[in-house]
Design an enzyme around this catalytic site. Structure first.
Site, PDB file in Angstrom:
ATOM      1  N   HIS A 103      -6.614  -7.732  -0.734  1.00  0.00           N
ATOM      2  CA  HIS A 103      -6.289  -8.233  -2.206  1.00  0.00           C
ATOM      3  C   HIS A 103      -6.311  -9.925  -1.841  1.00  0.00           C
ATOM      4  O   HIS A 103      -6.970 -10.345  -3.130  1.00  0.00           O
ATOM      5  CB  HIS A 103      -4.795  -8.020  -2.252  1.00  0.00           C
ATOM      6  CG  HIS A 103      -4.265  -8.090  -3.577  1.00  0.00           C
ATOM      7  ND1 HIS A 103      -3.210  -7.518  -4.302  1.00  0.00           N
ATOM      8  CD2 HIS A 103      -4.976  -8.758  -4.944  1.00  0.00           C
ATOM      9  CE1 HIS A 103      -3.163  -7.722  -5.493  1.00  0.00           C
ATOM     10  NE2 HIS A 103      -4.146  -8.468  -5.918  1.00  0.00           N
ATOM     11  N   TYR A 105       1.330  -4.194  -6.980  1.00  0.00           N
ATOM     12  CA  TYR A 105       1.622  -4.011  -8.217  1.00  0.00           C
ATOM     13  C   TYR A 105       2.836  -3.183  -8.462  1.00  0.00           C
ATOM     14  O   TYR A 105       3.337  -2.887  -9.715  1.00  0.00           O
ATOM     15  CB  TYR A 105       0.599  -3.426  -8.968  1.00  0.00           C
ATOM     16  CG  TYR A 105      -0.644  -4.381  -9.353  1.00  0.00           C
ATOM     17  CD1 TYR A 105      -0.744  -5.560  -8.583  1.00  0.00           C
ATOM     18  CD2 TYR A 105      -1.877  -4.020  -9.836  1.00  0.00           C
ATOM     19  CE1 TYR A 105      -1.990  -6.418  -8.699  1.00  0.00           C
ATOM     20  CE2 TYR A 105      -3.089  -4.725  -9.965  1.00  0.00           C
ATOM     21  CZ  TYR A 105      -3.201  -5.740  -9.332  1.00  0.00           C
ATOM     22  OH  TYR A 105      -4.144  -6.666  -9.306  1.00  0.00           O
TER      23      TYR A 105
END
Length: 262
Positions: free
Chosen positions: A94, A36
């Site tokens: 992830h 991110y």
């Protein structure tokens, strides 16, 4: 059972302000990821907050390109440095793509947990088959599977699998309001009108009824507060049945490399 997602909040000042506002409002579960590009801002916001670090449930994720054994360890260390912490409450795989290999990857995660550097092991975007394999292989328990989940994508099969006594994996829902698409669903509009709420709040309340932790992304104070006030929306059995009866299915996050597309 309500947290803050920080996906696409990349601007440093905006991310610090958003996380700080959320913590002041009462949020205590903050979700970020290596990919991110905002771990530094999240970490600074948590450090600057009046909320004690021990009261914040902090989660981050290892990117697919860093999922072999050695890369997991170095990636986690880099995340800790960016976050300004020596421990995270939850560390996720992830995506089960890239360097992900069940035994190799999860051995590294288990080492981090055994060393007391992470509280819990999580996976994200795992199908039932992948989650079943991970649960069987992992030396340490799998605590959570973070997936897209909302009334248009109820993840019924995953719910049933995770609820088994010998599995006991929590679901964490990203995109829990389908990036706003829930506002156009007749059933959600009807339930929202009944409770003097918004369809977004009803979607979050529905997830809570399913014992799922939702992590909606928000940046404005109004949206942070709207999501937070969903905790006051109490659905009855009739409401839940109406929402469960929605026939439309829509996936918002659907990359070509996703496991369900293989």
């Amino acid at each position: 059972m309500l947290g803050l997602g920080t996906y696409q909040i990349e601007a440093y000042d905006e991310c610090v302000e958003t996380v700080g506002q959320a913590l002041r409002m009462g949020y205590r579960h903050i979700d970020t990821a290596e990919g991110y590009d905002n771990e530094d801002a999240v970490g600074d916001a948590v450090a600057d907050s009046d909320v004690d670090r021990d009261d914040v449930f902090l989660a981050t994720k290892v990117s697919p390109d860093n999922l072999d054994y050695d890369h997991v360890l170095t990636s986690a260390a880099d995340s800790f440095e960016r976050l300004g912490v020596d421990f995270v409450d939850l560390l996720y795989v992830h995506w089960p793509t890239g360097e992900y290999e069940t035994t190799d990857t999860l051995e590294a995660f288990a080492e981090l947990r055994e060393e007391g550097l992470i509280g819990e092991i999580g996976v994200s975007n795992f199908t039932v088959d992948l989650l079943e394999e991970a649960v069987e292989v992992s030396e340490e328990p799998i605590f959570a599977n973070q997936v897209e989940m909302h009334p248009l994508l109820p993840q019924t099969e995953l719910q049933q699998f995770c609820a088994q006594d010998d599995v006991d994996v929590e679901l964490v829902a990203y995109s829990p309001i389908a990036r706003g698409d829930v506002s156009d669903v007749d059933e959600l509009q009807a339930v929202a009108e009944k409770h003097d709420a918004t369809p977004q709040q009803v979607s979050l309340a529905w997830l809570r009824e399913k014992e799922v932790t939702a992590i909606p992304k928000a940046t404005s104070e109004d949206h942070l507060r709207e999501n937070w006030l969903s905790l006051d929306v109490e659905l009855d059995d009739e409401d839940v049945e109406k929402i469960d009866s929605i026939e439309e299915r829509r996936r918002i996050v659907d990359p070509d490399k996703a496991p369900w597309n293989q």
